[in-house]
Design a protein around this motif. Structure first.
Motif, PDB file in Angstrom:
ATOM      1  N   ILE A   1       1.841 -23.159   3.555  1.00 27.57           N
ATOM      2  CA  ILE A   1       1.999 -24.540   3.095  1.00 27.57           C
ATOM      3  C   ILE A   1       1.515 -24.740   1.659  1.00 27.57           C
ATOM      4  CG2 ILE A   1       1.947 -25.516   5.421  1.00 27.57           C
ATOM      5  CD1 ILE A   1      -0.994 -26.407   4.775  1.00 27.57           C
ATOM      6  N   TYR A   2       0.882 -23.719   1.075  1.00 27.46           N
ATOM      7  CA  TYR A   2       0.423 -23.833  -0.301  1.00 27.46           C
ATOM      8  C   TYR A   2       0.112 -22.443  -0.840  1.00 27.46           C
ATOM      9  CZ  TYR A   2      -2.150 -25.400  -4.413  1.00 27.46           C
ATOM     10  OH  TYR A   2      -2.551 -25.627  -5.699  1.00 27.46           O
ATOM     11  N   VAL A   3       0.425 -22.225  -2.110  1.00 23.93           N
ATOM     12  CA  VAL A   3       0.061 -21.008  -2.828  1.00 23.93           C
ATOM     13  C   VAL A   3      -0.672 -21.442  -4.082  1.00 23.93           C
ATOM     14  CG1 VAL A   3       0.907 -18.976  -4.054  1.00 23.93           C
ATOM     15  CG2 VAL A   3       2.083 -19.747  -1.979  1.00 23.93           C
TER      16      VAL A   3
ATOM     17  N   CYS B   1       2.627 -28.366   0.865  1.00 24.72           N
ATOM     18  CA  CYS B   1       1.570 -28.997   0.081  1.00 24.72           C
ATOM     19  C   CYS B   1       1.648 -28.665  -1.410  1.00 24.72           C
ATOM     20  CB  CYS B   1       0.203 -28.612   0.625  1.00 24.72           C
ATOM     21  SG  CYS B   1      -0.102 -29.239   2.292  1.00 24.72           S
ATOM     22  N   GLN B   2       2.658 -27.888  -1.800  1.00 20.87           N
ATOM     23  CA  GLN B   2       2.805 -27.549  -3.207  1.00 20.87           C
ATOM     24  C   GLN B   2       3.260 -28.774  -3.972  1.00 20.87           C
ATOM     25  OE1 GLN B   2       2.457 -23.954  -3.127  1.00 20.87           O
ATOM     26  NE2 GLN B   2       1.665 -24.305  -5.174  1.00 20.87           N
ATOM     27  N   PHE B   3       2.875 -28.919  -5.194  1.00 25.18           N
ATOM     28  CA  PHE B   3       3.340 -30.003  -6.064  1.00 25.18           C
ATOM     29  C   PHE B   3       3.019 -31.363  -5.476  1.00 25.18           C
ATOM     30  CE2 PHE B   3       6.501 -26.452  -6.310  1.00 25.18           C
ATOM     31  CZ  PHE B   3       5.958 -25.862  -7.436  1.00 25.18           C
ATOM     32  N   HIS B   4       1.815 -31.532  -4.940  1.00 28.39           N
ATOM     33  CA  HIS B   4       1.351 -32.794  -4.336  1.00 28.39           C
ATOM     34  C   HIS B   4       2.237 -33.201  -3.164  1.00 28.39           C
ATOM     35  CE1 HIS B   4      -1.608 -33.610  -7.491  1.00 28.39           C
ATOM     36  NE2 HIS B   4      -0.726 -33.113  -8.323  1.00 28.39           N
ATOM     37  N   GLY B   5       2.688 -32.231  -2.398  1.00 26.62           N
ATOM     38  CA  GLY B   5       3.569 -32.503  -1.266  1.00 26.62           C
ATOM     39  C   GLY B   5       2.861 -33.189  -0.113  1.00 26.62           C
ATOM     40  N   THR B   6       3.594 -33.357   0.961  1.00 28.61           N
ATOM     41  CA  THR B   6       3.081 -34.018   2.153  1.00 28.61           C
ATOM     42  C   THR B   6       3.293 -33.130   3.371  1.00 28.61           C
ATOM     43  OG1 THR B   6       5.195 -35.134   2.469  1.00 28.61           O
ATOM     44  CG2 THR B   6       3.507 -36.329   1.232  1.00 28.61           C
ATOM     45  N   PRO B   7       2.512 -33.375   4.433  1.00 31.79           N
ATOM     46  CA  PRO B   7       2.646 -32.554   5.644  1.00 31.79           C
ATOM     47  C   PRO B   7       4.052 -32.603   6.216  1.00 31.79           C
ATOM     48  CG  PRO B   7       0.683 -33.911   5.764  1.00 31.79           C
ATOM     49  CD  PRO B   7       1.462 -34.369   4.560  1.00 31.79           C
ATOM     50  N   LEU B   8       4.427 -31.528   6.884  1.00 33.17           N
ATOM     51  CA  LEU B   8       5.720 -31.463   7.563  1.00 33.17           C
ATOM     52  C   LEU B   8       5.771 -32.482   8.694  1.00 33.17           C
ATOM     53  CD1 LEU B   8       5.800 -27.604   7.882  1.00 33.17           C
ATOM     54  CD2 LEU B   8       7.052 -28.954   6.209  1.00 33.17           C
TER      55      LEU B   8
ATOM     56  N   HIS C   1      -8.705 -31.106  -5.943  1.00 35.77           N
ATOM     57  CA  HIS C   1      -7.672 -30.131  -5.604  1.00 35.77           C
ATOM     58  C   HIS C   1      -6.382 -30.871  -5.290  1.00 35.77           C
ATOM     59  CE1 HIS C   1      -5.527 -26.768  -3.897  1.00 35.77           C
ATOM     60  NE2 HIS C   1      -6.527 -25.964  -4.250  1.00 35.77           N
ATOM     61  N   SER C   2      -5.302 -30.427  -5.904  1.00 39.23           N
ATOM     62  CA  SER C   2      -4.021 -31.122  -5.751  1.00 39.23           C
ATOM     63  C   SER C   2      -3.463 -31.073  -4.340  1.00 39.23           C
ATOM     64  CB  SER C   2      -2.988 -30.557  -6.727  1.00 39.23           C
ATOM     65  OG  SER C   2      -2.740 -29.191  -6.457  1.00 39.23           O
ATOM     66  N   ALA C   3      -3.842 -30.096  -3.546  1.00 41.66           N
ATOM     67  CA  ALA C   3      -3.316 -29.977  -2.187  1.00 41.66           C
ATOM     68  C   ALA C   3      -4.178 -30.671  -1.142  1.00 41.66           C
ATOM     69  CB  ALA C   3      -3.163 -28.507  -1.808  1.00 41.66           C
ATOM     70  N   ALA C   4      -5.325 -31.207  -1.541  1.00 42.62           N
ATOM     71  CA  ALA C   4      -6.293 -31.727  -0.565  1.00 42.62           C
ATOM     72  C   ALA C   4      -5.725 -32.840   0.316  1.00 42.62           C
ATOM     73  CB  ALA C   4      -7.557 -32.208  -1.270  1.00 42.62           C
ATOM     74  N   ALA C   5      -5.034 -33.809  -0.261  1.00 44.54           N
ATOM     75  CA  ALA C   5      -4.500 -34.917   0.539  1.00 44.54           C
ATOM     76  C   ALA C   5      -3.508 -34.408   1.582  1.00 44.54           C
ATOM     77  CB  ALA C   5      -3.842 -35.959  -0.356  1.00 44.54           C
ATOM     78  N   CYS C   6      -2.668 -33.479   1.198  1.00 40.72           N
ATOM     79  CA  CYS C   6      -1.691 -32.895   2.127  1.00 40.72           C
ATOM     80  C   CYS C   6      -2.395 -32.123   3.236  1.00 40.72           C
ATOM     81  CB  CYS C   6      -0.737 -31.999   1.353  1.00 40.72           C
ATOM     82  SG  CYS C   6       0.540 -31.222   2.356  1.00 40.72           S
ATOM     83  N   VAL C   7      -3.395 -31.330   2.879  1.00 38.15           N
ATOM     84  CA  VAL C   7      -4.154 -30.568   3.874  1.00 38.15           C
ATOM     85  C   VAL C   7      -4.809 -31.521   4.871  1.00 38.15           C
ATOM     86  CG1 VAL C   7      -6.189 -29.090   4.184  1.00 38.15           C
ATOM     87  CG2 VAL C   7      -4.501 -28.539   2.425  1.00 38.15           C
ATOM     88  N   VAL C   8      -5.408 -32.595   4.365  1.00 38.77           N
ATOM     89  CA  VAL C   8      -6.024 -33.586   5.245  1.00 38.77           C
ATOM     90  C   VAL C   8      -4.972 -34.215   6.154  1.00 38.77           C
ATOM     91  CG1 VAL C   8      -7.179 -35.844   5.282  1.00 38.77           C
ATOM     92  CG2 VAL C   8      -8.007 -34.040   3.776  1.00 38.77           C
ATOM     93  N   GLY C   9      -3.774 -34.419   5.635  1.00 35.56           N
ATOM     94  CA  GLY C   9      -2.694 -34.949   6.463  1.00 35.56           C
ATOM     95  C   GLY C   9      -2.404 -34.059   7.662  1.00 35.56           C
ATOM     96  N   PHE C  10      -2.381 -32.753   7.455  1.00 33.67           N
ATOM     97  CA  PHE C  10      -2.205 -31.813   8.571  1.00 33.67           C
ATOM     98  C   PHE C  10      -3.394 -31.901   9.519  1.00 33.67           C
ATOM     99  CE2 PHE C  10       0.855 -29.455   5.847  1.00 33.67           C
ATOM    100  CZ  PHE C  10       1.875 -29.284   6.768  1.00 33.67           C
ATOM    101  N   GLU C  11      -4.595 -31.872   8.956  1.00 33.47           N
ATOM    102  CA  GLU C  11      -5.800 -31.904   9.792  1.00 33.47           C
ATOM    103  C   GLU C  11      -5.890 -33.194  10.599  1.00 33.47           C
ATOM    104  OE1 GLU C  11      -8.661 -28.983   7.161  1.00 33.47           O
ATOM    105  OE2 GLU C  11      -8.644 -31.116   6.682  1.00 33.47           O
ATOM    106  N   ASN C  12      -5.421 -34.300  10.050  1.00 36.47           N
ATOM    107  CA  ASN C  12      -5.415 -35.569  10.791  1.00 36.47           C
ATOM    108  C   ASN C  12      -4.419 -35.570  11.943  1.00 36.47           C
ATOM    109  OD1 ASN C  12      -7.459 -36.656   9.235  1.00 36.47           O
ATOM    110  ND2 ASN C  12      -6.080 -37.805   7.899  1.00 36.47           N
TER     111      ASN C  12
END
Length: 139
Positions: free
Chosen positions: A51-53, A131-138, A79-90
């Motif tokens: 989901i991120y590199v 989560c690349q490029f400020h993406g959002t969870p699937l 970190h640019s991916a943090a919001a997306c990662v939190v979205g998955f974790e939520n």
């Protein structure tokens, strides 16, 4: 350094001709000495796909920044991916990290490696990592 950085499957232990670490939970990387203080590339996975590199001149600091940024809503500075990662974790998903050391390469080459690995994900999944490029969870 890998001859063909994009080859192989993004979850493989030898993806891109690199030697990747095993997978670790993000919070487990807080233990001193788990993540090297060296330049390298890292990947995040969730739901069986990358989901991120990312890259860093010092992996331990960069992943520490990601861990801390997850606790800084609503902008998740650090970190640019943090919001997306939190979205998955939520969504009660587990996000894990793996890394590969880059050796003695300059910043430009490290960035090129990151681009090649993202392109490999695009070829495999049909899109950039979620989560690349400020993406959002699937969905």
């Amino acid at each position: 350094m890998a001859e063909n950085p994009g080859r192989g499957e993004p979850l493989d232990p030898c993806w891109g001709g690199l030697e990747w670490s095993g997978w670790h939970g993000l919070d487990a990387t807080a233990v001193r000495g788990v993540v090297p203080r060296a330049a390298g590339v890292y990947r995040l996975r969730c739901r069986g796909r990358v989901i991120y590199v990312g890259i860093s001149d010092r992996l331990s600091s960069r992943l520490g920044g990601l861990r801390r940024a997850r606790g800084r809503p609503p902008l998740y500075h650090g970190h640019s991916a943090a919001a997306c990662v939190v979205g998955f974790e939520n969504q009660d998903e587990v996000v894990e990290v793996s890394w590969a050391l880059a050796g003695d390469i300059d910043r430009r080459a490290l960035m090129g490696l990151e681009v090649d690995l993202i392109a490999s994900c695009r070829a495999r999944y049909g899109d950039s990592p979620a989560c690349q490029f400020h993406g959002t969870p699937l969905e």
